[in-house]
Design an enzyme around this catalytic site. Sequence first.
Site, PDB file in Angstrom:
ATOM      1  N   ASP A 128      13.731  33.274  -2.353  1.00 47.53           N
ATOM      2  CA  ASP A 128      12.588  33.555  -1.492  1.00 47.53           C
ATOM      3  C   ASP A 128      11.349  33.098  -2.242  1.00 47.53           C
ATOM      4  O   ASP A 128      10.916  33.737  -3.199  1.00 47.53           O
ATOM      5  CB  ASP A 128      12.514  35.054  -1.186  1.00 47.53           C
ATOM      6  CG  ASP A 128      11.339  35.417  -0.294  1.00 47.53           C
ATOM      7  OD1 ASP A 128      10.511  34.528   0.001  1.00 47.53           O
ATOM      8  OD2 ASP A 128      11.235  36.598   0.092  1.00 47.53           O
ATOM      9  N   VAL A 129      10.773  31.969  -1.827  1.00 38.70           N
ATOM     10  CA  VAL A 129       9.661  31.381  -2.571  1.00 38.70           C
ATOM     11  C   VAL A 129       8.372  32.184  -2.449  1.00 38.70           C
ATOM     12  O   VAL A 129       7.383  31.880  -3.126  1.00 38.70           O
ATOM     13  CB  VAL A 129       9.404  29.923  -2.150  1.00 38.70           C
ATOM     14  CG1 VAL A 129      10.601  29.046  -2.482  1.00 38.70           C
ATOM     15  CG2 VAL A 129       9.042  29.822  -0.665  1.00 38.70           C
ATOM     16  N   LYS A 153      -1.965  24.742   5.352  1.00 43.14           N
ATOM     17  CA  LYS A 153      -1.593  23.400   4.925  1.00 43.14           C
ATOM     18  C   LYS A 153      -2.790  22.682   4.289  1.00 43.14           C
ATOM     19  O   LYS A 153      -2.634  21.913   3.327  1.00 43.14           O
ATOM     20  CB  LYS A 153      -1.043  22.584   6.093  1.00 43.14           C
ATOM     21  CG  LYS A 153       0.339  23.028   6.565  1.00 43.14           C
ATOM     22  CD  LYS A 153       1.394  22.829   5.487  1.00 43.14           C
ATOM     23  CE  LYS A 153       2.797  23.075   6.018  1.00 43.14           C
ATOM     24  NZ  LYS A 153       3.850  22.854   4.996  1.00 43.14           N
ATOM     25  N   SER A 183       1.660  18.673   5.166  1.00 37.06           N
ATOM     26  CA  SER A 183       1.719  18.219   6.559  1.00 37.06           C
ATOM     27  C   SER A 183       0.486  17.390   6.854  1.00 37.06           C
ATOM     28  O   SER A 183      -0.543  17.511   6.172  1.00 37.06           O
ATOM     29  CB  SER A 183       1.745  19.447   7.483  1.00 37.06           C
ATOM     30  OG  SER A 183       1.495  19.084   8.832  1.00 37.06           O
ATOM     31  N   THR A 202      13.163  17.874  12.604  1.00 35.89           N
ATOM     32  CA  THR A 202      13.832  18.831  11.722  1.00 35.89           C
ATOM     33  C   THR A 202      14.083  20.137  12.477  1.00 35.89           C
ATOM     34  O   THR A 202      13.438  20.414  13.500  1.00 35.89           O
ATOM     35  CB  THR A 202      12.969  19.155  10.483  1.00 35.89           C
ATOM     36  OG1 THR A 202      11.825  19.927  10.888  1.00 35.89           O
ATOM     37  CG2 THR A 202      12.518  17.887   9.781  1.00 35.89           C
ATOM     38  N   TYR A 248      -1.032  27.770  10.465  1.00 39.42           N
ATOM     39  CA  TYR A 248      -0.346  26.628   9.865  1.00 39.42           C
ATOM     40  C   TYR A 248      -1.373  25.629   9.328  1.00 39.42           C
ATOM     41  O   TYR A 248      -1.289  25.185   8.175  1.00 39.42           O
ATOM     42  CB  TYR A 248       0.540  25.983  10.913  1.00 39.42           C
ATOM     43  CG  TYR A 248       1.388  24.831  10.430  1.00 39.42           C
ATOM     44  CD1 TYR A 248       2.651  25.055   9.888  1.00 39.42           C
ATOM     45  CD2 TYR A 248       0.947  23.515  10.549  1.00 39.42           C
ATOM     46  CE1 TYR A 248       3.454  24.003   9.470  1.00 39.42           C
ATOM     47  CE2 TYR A 248       1.737  22.456  10.128  1.00 39.42           C
ATOM     48  CZ  TYR A 248       2.990  22.701   9.589  1.00 39.42           C
ATOM     49  OH  TYR A 248       3.760  21.647   9.169  1.00 39.42           O
TER      50      TYR A 248
END
Length: 270
Positions: A57-58, A155, A138, A186, A151
């Site tokens: 779990d990062v 990013k 991204s 993905t 997001y």
Amino acid sequence: MEFTNKTVVITGGAGGIGFALAALLSAKGAKVAIADLDAEAVQTAAAHIGCLGIPCDVTDESRVQSLVTSVSEKLGEIDIYVSNAGVFHGQPDHAASATDDVWMRNWSVHVMAHVYAARALLPQMLKRGSGYFINVTSAAGLLNQIGDAAYSATKQAAVSFAESLAITHGDAGIGVSVVCPQYVATPLIGLQDADAQTQPGLLTAEQVAESILKGVEAGQFRILPHPEVARFAEMRAQNHDGWIEGMQRLRAKSLAKLGAERVAELYRIL
């Protein structure tokens, strides 16, 4: 950079870009370890590639430190760390409508995971005068993801942190690349390779992985699997007001064709 016999860690490695990158690097003779939150998936992926697989779990700094220690003990000192794990939630309504949990999840995965990796690895990399960080962000880190403010914000922060790594440690033998793909087929966004065959704006995960390796081999800081992102970023820098107006029109197009609940799925109409 040569990859033969290099020890490489790739987070988010059980699928998508991480899996494709692990397969390519293994084929080039690197000693690869993939990490992923999904323990079963990472073991299945590792068996398929023939590499080391470790659940991680990062968002937990102690787990990232344990990952670094485990890989170092099993494969040798880490030469390249690919911070690739990501999340994508979208927002239910207005730009601030995502919950605190969603915002913090984005922050933890897209920013702090990079920070934790650097904390764990920089001391040893600086001591030996070599090491490489590949931070997969991204195109939203240079532009914006319509329909997902959390997001986009995180990013962009990730790109900034990669810049800080390069500025601060580039003259000490530490390489840094930040990867900013636009739309990739993905599982993160519910698409497969077959979708890329019918939608020109989409790339497969393998195409992105190949672009990453070429960029790293060339020592590029900013790697753009979709070259047109450079032009969009330049437009944004030169005329921010005009770029905002263009993005507003693009959002309106997405709303009209997909509806408010799917506005973040803009890639489906490009």
